[in-house]
Design a protein around this motif. Structure first.
Motif, PDB file in Angstrom:
ATOM      1  N   ASP A 308       0.835  -1.205   0.000  1.00 18.62           N
ATOM      2  CA  ASP A 308       0.000   0.000   0.000  1.00 18.62           C
ATOM      3  C   ASP A 308       0.871   1.256   0.000  1.00 18.62           C
ATOM      4  OD1 ASP A 308      -2.395  -1.363  -0.086  1.00 18.62           O
ATOM      5  OD2 ASP A 308      -2.730  -1.285   2.081  1.00 18.62           O
ATOM      6  N   GLU A 309       1.930   1.238   0.805  1.00 20.79           N
ATOM      7  CA  GLU A 309       2.819   2.402   0.842  1.00 20.79           C
ATOM      8  C   GLU A 309       3.618   2.526  -0.452  1.00 20.79           C
ATOM      9  OE1 GLU A 309       2.422   4.651   3.081  1.00 20.79           O
ATOM     10  OE2 GLU A 309       0.932   3.306   3.944  1.00 20.79           O
ATOM     11  N   ALA A 310       3.983   1.396  -1.029  1.00 22.96           N
ATOM     12  CA  ALA A 310       4.675   1.444  -2.320  1.00 22.96           C
ATOM     13  C   ALA A 310       3.773   2.053  -3.384  1.00 22.96           C
ATOM     14  CB  ALA A 310       5.098   0.031  -2.720  1.00 22.96           C
ATOM     15  N   TRP A 311       2.498   1.653  -3.366  1.00 19.10           N
ATOM     16  CA  TRP A 311       1.541   2.199  -4.335  1.00 19.10           C
ATOM     17  C   TRP A 311       1.383   3.705  -4.149  1.00 19.10           C
ATOM     18  CZ3 TRP A 311      -3.373   4.269  -3.226  1.00 19.10           C
ATOM     19  CH2 TRP A 311      -4.145   4.549  -4.351  1.00 19.10           C
ATOM     20  N   ARG A 312       1.261   4.150  -2.893  1.00 18.91           N
ATOM     21  CA  ARG A 312       1.117   5.586  -2.644  1.00 18.91           C
ATOM     22  C   ARG A 312       2.346   6.356  -3.127  1.00 18.91           C
ATOM     23  NH1 ARG A 312      -1.255   3.425   2.459  1.00 18.91           N
ATOM     24  NH2 ARG A 312      -3.506   3.572   2.147  1.00 18.91           N
ATOM     25  N   LEU A 313       3.498   5.755  -2.974  1.00 15.51           N
ATOM     26  CA  LEU A 313       4.720   6.389  -3.458  1.00 15.51           C
ATOM     27  C   LEU A 313       4.711   6.464  -4.980  1.00 15.51           C
ATOM     28  CD1 LEU A 313       7.383   7.562  -2.449  1.00 15.51           C
ATOM     29  CD2 LEU A 313       8.382   5.282  -2.618  1.00 15.51           C
ATOM     30  N   LEU A 314       4.255   5.395  -5.626  1.00 16.99           N
ATOM     31  CA  LEU A 314       4.180   5.386  -7.084  1.00 16.99           C
ATOM     32  C   LEU A 314       3.197   6.431  -7.596  1.00 16.99           C
ATOM     33  CD1 LEU A 314       5.046   3.961  -9.728  1.00 16.99           C
ATOM     34  CD2 LEU A 314       3.139   2.388  -9.387  1.00 16.99           C
ATOM     35  N   VAL A 315       2.117   6.648  -6.864  1.00 19.34           N
ATOM     36  CA  VAL A 315       1.135   7.666  -7.251  1.00 19.34           C
ATOM     37  C   VAL A 315       1.766   9.055  -7.250  1.00 19.34           C
ATOM     38  CG1 VAL A 315      -0.948   8.849  -6.437  1.00 19.34           C
ATOM     39  CG2 VAL A 315      -0.917   6.371  -6.587  1.00 19.34           C
ATOM     40  N   LEU A 316       2.764   9.258  -6.410  1.00 18.54           N
ATOM     41  CA  LEU A 316       3.413  10.562  -6.296  1.00 18.54           C
ATOM     42  C   LEU A 316       4.669  10.682  -7.153  1.00 18.54           C
ATOM     43  CD1 LEU A 316       3.208  11.091  -2.425  1.00 18.54           C
ATOM     44  CD2 LEU A 316       1.790  12.182  -4.166  1.00 18.54           C
ATOM     45  N   ARG A 317       5.425   9.585  -7.292  1.00 11.64           N
ATOM     46  CA  ARG A 317       6.765   9.648  -7.868  1.00 11.64           C
ATOM     47  C   ARG A 317       6.919   8.696  -9.051  1.00 11.64           C
ATOM     48  NH1 ARG A 317       9.243  14.085  -5.443  1.00 11.64           N
ATOM     49  NH2 ARG A 317       8.708  14.100  -3.224  1.00 11.64           N
ATOM     50  N   PRO A 318       7.061   9.201 -10.259  1.00  6.83           N
ATOM     51  CA  PRO A 318       7.295   8.314 -11.408  1.00  6.83           C
ATOM     52  C   PRO A 318       8.551   7.464 -11.247  1.00  6.83           C
ATOM     53  CG  PRO A 318       6.695  10.527 -12.148  1.00  6.83           C
ATOM     54  CD  PRO A 318       6.896  10.613 -10.667  1.00  6.83           C
ATOM     55  N   SER A 319       9.547   7.969 -10.537  1.00  2.00           N
ATOM     56  CA  SER A 319      10.820   7.255 -10.420  1.00  2.00           C
ATOM     57  C   SER A 319      10.695   5.940  -9.673  1.00  2.00           C
ATOM     58  CB  SER A 319      11.852   8.135  -9.706  1.00  2.00           C
ATOM     59  OG  SER A 319      11.422   8.452  -8.384  1.00  2.00           O
ATOM     60  N   ALA A 320       9.601   5.741  -8.937  1.00  2.00           N
ATOM     61  CA  ALA A 320       9.440   4.501  -8.170  1.00  2.00           C
ATOM     62  C   ALA A 320       9.109   3.310  -9.059  1.00  2.00           C
ATOM     63  CB  ALA A 320       8.350   4.685  -7.115  1.00  2.00           C
ATOM     64  N   ALA A 321       8.722   3.552 -10.291  1.00  2.00           N
ATOM     65  CA  ALA A 321       8.181   2.486 -11.139  1.00  2.00           C
ATOM     66  C   ALA A 321       9.187   1.365 -11.385  1.00  2.00           C
ATOM     67  CB  ALA A 321       7.709   3.071 -12.463  1.00  2.00           C
ATOM     68  N   SER A 322      10.417   1.694 -11.736  1.00  2.00           N
ATOM     69  CA  SER A 322      11.363   0.657 -12.151  1.00  2.00           C
ATOM     70  C   SER A 322      11.689  -0.307 -11.026  1.00  2.00           C
ATOM     71  CB  SER A 322      12.647   1.303 -12.689  1.00  2.00           C
ATOM     72  OG  SER A 322      13.225   2.154 -11.696  1.00  2.00           O
ATOM     73  N   ALA A 323      11.750   0.177  -9.794  1.00  2.00           N
ATOM     74  CA  ALA A 323      12.061  -0.704  -8.668  1.00  2.00           C
ATOM     75  C   ALA A 323      10.861  -1.554  -8.265  1.00  2.00           C
ATOM     76  CB  ALA A 323      12.540   0.127  -7.471  1.00  2.00           C
ATOM     77  N   LEU A 324       9.657  -1.037  -8.441  1.00  2.00           N
ATOM     78  CA  LEU A 324       8.465  -1.760  -7.993  1.00  2.00           C
ATOM     79  C   LEU A 324       7.975  -2.783  -9.015  1.00  2.00           C
ATOM     80  CD1 LEU A 324       6.466   1.170  -6.342  1.00  2.00           C
ATOM     81  CD2 LEU A 324       7.818  -0.606  -5.217  1.00  2.00           C
ATOM     82  N   LEU A 325       8.317  -2.588 -10.277  1.00  2.00           N
ATOM     83  CA  LEU A 325       7.825  -3.486 -11.327  1.00  2.00           C
ATOM     84  C   LEU A 325       8.191  -4.955 -11.069  1.00  2.00           C
ATOM     85  CD1 LEU A 325       6.461  -3.929 -14.083  1.00  2.00           C
ATOM     86  CD2 LEU A 325       8.657  -3.372 -15.146  1.00  2.00           C
ATOM     87  N   PRO A 326       9.457  -5.295 -10.866  1.00  4.83           N
ATOM     88  CA  PRO A 326       9.770  -6.723 -10.654  1.00  4.83           C
ATOM     89  C   PRO A 326       9.189  -7.278  -9.359  1.00  4.83           C
ATOM     90  CG  PRO A 326      11.725  -5.357 -10.327  1.00  4.83           C
ATOM     91  CD  PRO A 326      10.676  -4.472 -10.903  1.00  4.83           C
ATOM     92  N   LEU A 327       9.082  -6.448  -8.332  1.00  4.16           N
ATOM     93  CA  LEU A 327       8.471  -6.907  -7.082  1.00  4.16           C
ATOM     94  C   LEU A 327       7.015  -7.285  -7.306  1.00  4.16           C
ATOM     95  CD1 LEU A 327       9.776  -4.512  -4.272  1.00  4.16           C
ATOM     96  CD2 LEU A 327      10.081  -6.984  -4.417  1.00  4.16           C
ATOM     97  N   ALA A 328       6.272  -6.408  -7.984  1.00  3.69           N
ATOM     98  CA  ALA A 328       4.862  -6.681  -8.248  1.00  3.69           C
ATOM     99  C   ALA A 328       4.713  -7.926  -9.101  1.00  3.69           C
ATOM    100  CB  ALA A 328       4.211  -5.481  -8.922  1.00  3.69           C
ATOM    101  N   GLY A 329       5.571  -8.080 -10.100  1.00  6.10           N
ATOM    102  CA  GLY A 329       5.495  -9.259 -10.946  1.00  6.10           C
ATOM    103  C   GLY A 329       5.708 -10.544 -10.171  1.00  6.10           C
ATOM    104  N   ALA A 330       6.675 -10.533  -9.264  1.00  3.37           N
ATOM    105  CA  ALA A 330       6.946 -11.727  -8.463  1.00  3.37           C
ATOM    106  C   ALA A 330       5.803 -12.047  -7.511  1.00  3.37           C
ATOM    107  CB  ALA A 330       8.246 -11.533  -7.686  1.00  3.37           C
ATOM    108  N   LEU A 331       5.126 -11.024  -7.028  1.00  5.59           N
ATOM    109  CA  LEU A 331       4.074 -11.228  -6.029  1.00  5.59           C
ATOM    110  C   LEU A 331       2.749 -11.684  -6.632  1.00  5.59           C
ATOM    111  CD1 LEU A 331       4.855  -8.177  -3.725  1.00  5.59           C
ATOM    112  CD2 LEU A 331       5.077 -10.593  -3.123  1.00  5.59           C
TER     113      LEU A 331
END
Length: 681
Positions: A308-331
């Motif tokens: 949830d906090e990662a998502w909120r960060l992504l909503v604010l910061r485009p730069s968060a996308a590259s780090a969160l993409l593989p995590l979301a895919g694995a989950l």
């Protein structure tokens, strides 16, 4: 009221006597002469409410205090004379061990103190400061009350760091020590250097010797007056928050004033993430590390909270996308429904970047797992949306029916915009115009079934408008809605967008039912001419309205631009409107002027104004969007606008005012438009 009450002796009475003394004292106050905060609750009502509360005594509940809160009306930002008169009675009842609603009354007192401190000049009764000072020693006594919850609620009545340090040294109950430490952090923001040093010494000792949860509390308290403290103690936060053995301790002791229940570890994760709001790279590191540990430990609650906090960060910061993409895919393969839901939602908002996970998403299309916590939809819903964003046709079968299902038999949905949720129907369908042939049969069927009175009718019409000529097969269903004023304007917009294929609908458009307003009738005439292809016939009424209507609206000036050079006789009027208006009107007039004259100036200079404002921190993204489209049409851009657009493109903030998935969608659209303009010669 000066000098009342004559002595405060009744305040010192204890136990069962308090109610009787309060009841007697209430009749000594000239309530009828006192001003209340709002006329709806006159001062005399205060007397009756206090009388009933005192009479109930030990049987009084929080609900019994609600009328008292109404009388004080703290939301008005006022402390009225009636509040000053009532203060001694509230203090007496709040201190009475035999009063059942003591905690709520202490909450009222802290609210009064806060309101008086923050009130605008002239909104606090002149006698209030002296009345409060007169009861100060009695209010301080609440800080040492036998009941922990009373001591905790009363903490905001402490004056400064000194009193809070006294409480810290005296307090032994951990459910109160948490709040004392947090209060010290807040108070230190405005303290002198000596007080800051004393608080630092306390926090240093807690970090060195106290139990794990209190160490996390200390980090919060320290970060509230020295934000870098959270970055310094990031390892500690991750270690404690990810330790399953410590989790129950949070719910056992983390209480704060004004909140009845304890904070869970997951609540504290959200709090802790907020400590890094000004250090985005640390915030991202924090949530990613928590997610990694949660995955290894099989700690689903921690993983959900961190996502949830990662998502909120992504909503604010485009730069968060590259780090969160593989995590979301694995989950996507996580055994917990809530984790899979959040992972699929993250991939959906990431759009085309999630293409490597298309097969994994397709495997979840029938996943019925839900996120919990009153979050709507299923894992399968989010997976299907993610596939549409990727452009994978496996999402198309049953898509329209699935989007319609939450509205079956109801007009709206309930959700929290700060949480992951299902997308709006138009946000899913509008980008799919290339698949209109596949999707239209279902849309047409729903329009036939419940078009008039349907909760999604206007939404579907908006989608058809955006699909343009590709939506032409739906002409019969759209025409059928022209005789209903609820939908006729949206239907006309869809018909105009269909182009020549809708020409046969001109007679029906002229008969369209609209609300009886000159502007609406004018719109019908214009739409009929547009649908019928007779642009010359439409120009006259539009021009007449622009020539005759005064500011600030000036008539439908933007429609004149649709006629291009044919509207040249009215160019001076459009220029006048541009020069004598602001906001939307100035922007629309500037764009219309270029459409009529084909001269870049002064239009591009006006467009530049809006771009510069955005680069300077303005959030009028609608203006920016229209300005970008106009720059692209004109084919030129000023050097100042180009530099400002580079600044916007390179910024790590979403170009949107939304706080949910829409921020990402609109940011993508805006950045694409910026790139198009920057590519101009």
């Amino acid at each position: 009221m000066a000098g009342w009450p004559p002595g405060d002796g009744f305040i010192e009475v204890a136990g069962a006597c308090v109610a009787g003394v309060v009841l007697d004292g209430l009749d000594e106050v000239p309530w009828e002469r006192l001003e209340s905060a709002i006329a709806l609750h006159p001062a005399e009502e205060m007397r009756g409410v206090l009388r009933r509360l005192a009479a109930k005594g030990e049987a009084a509940t929080e609900e019994d205090c609600y009328p008292l809160f109404d009388c004080f009306a703290l939301g008005t930002g006022r402390v009225a004379p009636a509040a000053t008169a009532a203060l001694p009675f509230v203090v007496a009842l709040a201190r009475d061990p035999a009063m059942g609603a003591r905690l709520t009354l202490v909450e009222l007192l802290t609210g009064l103190a806060e309101t008086a401190a923050e009130a605008e000049p002239g909104k606090v009764d002149a006698e209030w400061p002296e009345a409060w000072r007169r009861h100060r020693h009695r209010l301080r006594a609440l800080l040492a009350d036998p009941r922990p919850e009373v001591r905790r609620q009363a903490l905001s009545l402490a004056e400064g760091v000194g009193e809070l340090l006294e409480r810290w040294r005296a307090e032994t109950d951990p459910t109160v020590r948490v709040s004392v430490l947090l209060a010290l952090g807040t108070a230190t923001r405005t303290a002198d250097a000596d007080a800051v040093d004393r608080v630092r010494a306390v926090l240093t000792e807690v970090l060195r010797t106290d139990d794990p949860v209190m160490r996390v509390v200390a980090v919060h308290a320290w970060a509230w007056f020295e934000p870098r403290a959270a970055v310094r103690e990031l390892d500690l936060l991750v270690e404690v928050l990810s330790d399953p053995a410590v989790r129950p301790r949070f719910e056992a002791i983390w209480y704060v004033p004004d909140v009845e229940s304890a904070f869970t570890r997951e609540d504290v994760v959200s709090w802790a993430a907020g400590l890094f709001k000004d250090v985005p790279h640390a915030a991202l590191d924090f949530v990613i590390r928590l997610i990694d540990v949660a995955r290894r430990n099989g700690d689903a609650p921690l993983c959900r909270a961190s996502l949830d906090e990662a998502w909120r960060l992504l909503v604010l910061r485009p730069s968060a996308a590259s780090a969160l993409l593989p995590l979301a895919g694995a989950l996507l393969a996580d055994p917990d429904d809530g984790v899979r839901y959040r992972a699929a939602h993250l991939l959906a908002v990431l759009g085309g970047r999630a293409a490597p996970y298309a097969d994994a998403l397709a495997a979840l299309l029938d996943d019925p797992g839900e996120a919990g916590d009153l979050i709507e939809g299923t894992v399968g819903d989010q997976a299907r949306w993610a596939l549409t964003r990727i452009g994978d046709e496996r999402a198309l079968p049953g898509l329209v029916e699935q989007l319609h299902a939450p509205y079956e038999g109801q007009w709206s949905r309930a959700y929290c915009s700060g949480d992951p949720r299902l997308p709006e129907v138009e946000d899913v369908l509008t980008p799919l115009s290339a698949h209109a042939e596949t999707l239209l049969p279902a849309v047409r069927e729903l329009l036939r079934k419940d078009g008039k009175g349907g909760s999604l009718t206007c939404c579907f019409l908006g989608v058809l408008r955006e699909w343009g000529p590709a939506a032409a097969p739906a002409l019969p269903e759209v025409v059928a809605l022209l005789d209903d004023a609820r939908y006729s304007v949206s239907a006309m917009e869809a018909l105009m967008a269909m182009g020549p294929a809708a020409r046969s609908a001109e007679p029906a458009v002229r008969r369209a039912t609209v609300l009886d307003h000159p502007g609406n009738h004018q719109y019908v005439a214009w739409a009929a001419c547009r649908v019928g292809g007779d642009r010359d016939a439409a120009l006259g009424p539009i021009a007449e309205a622009v020539l005759t209507e005064e500011g600030p609206l000036y008539g439908p000036v933007e429609r004149l631009g649709d006629f291009g050079p044919a509207a040249a006789p009215y160019a001076d009027r459009v220029r006048h409107i541009m020069e004598h208006s602001d906001g939307w009107q100035r922007l629309k007039a500037a764009i219309a002027l270029w459409s009529i004259t084909a001269e870049p100036e002064p239009t591009v200079s006006v467009l530049t104004e809006y771009v510069l404002a955005m680069a300077d921190g303005d959030d009028s993204y609608g203006f920016l969007h229209d300005a970008l489209k106009a720059f692209a049409r004109i084919g030129t851009v000023t050097p100042a606008a180009r530099a400002a657009l580079r600044t916007l493109r390179d910024s790590d903030r979403r170009l949107s005012v939304h706080g949910d998935y829409r921020a990402i969608l609109l940011d993508e659209e805006m950045r694409s438009a910026i790139d198009e303009v920057l590519a101009l010669p």
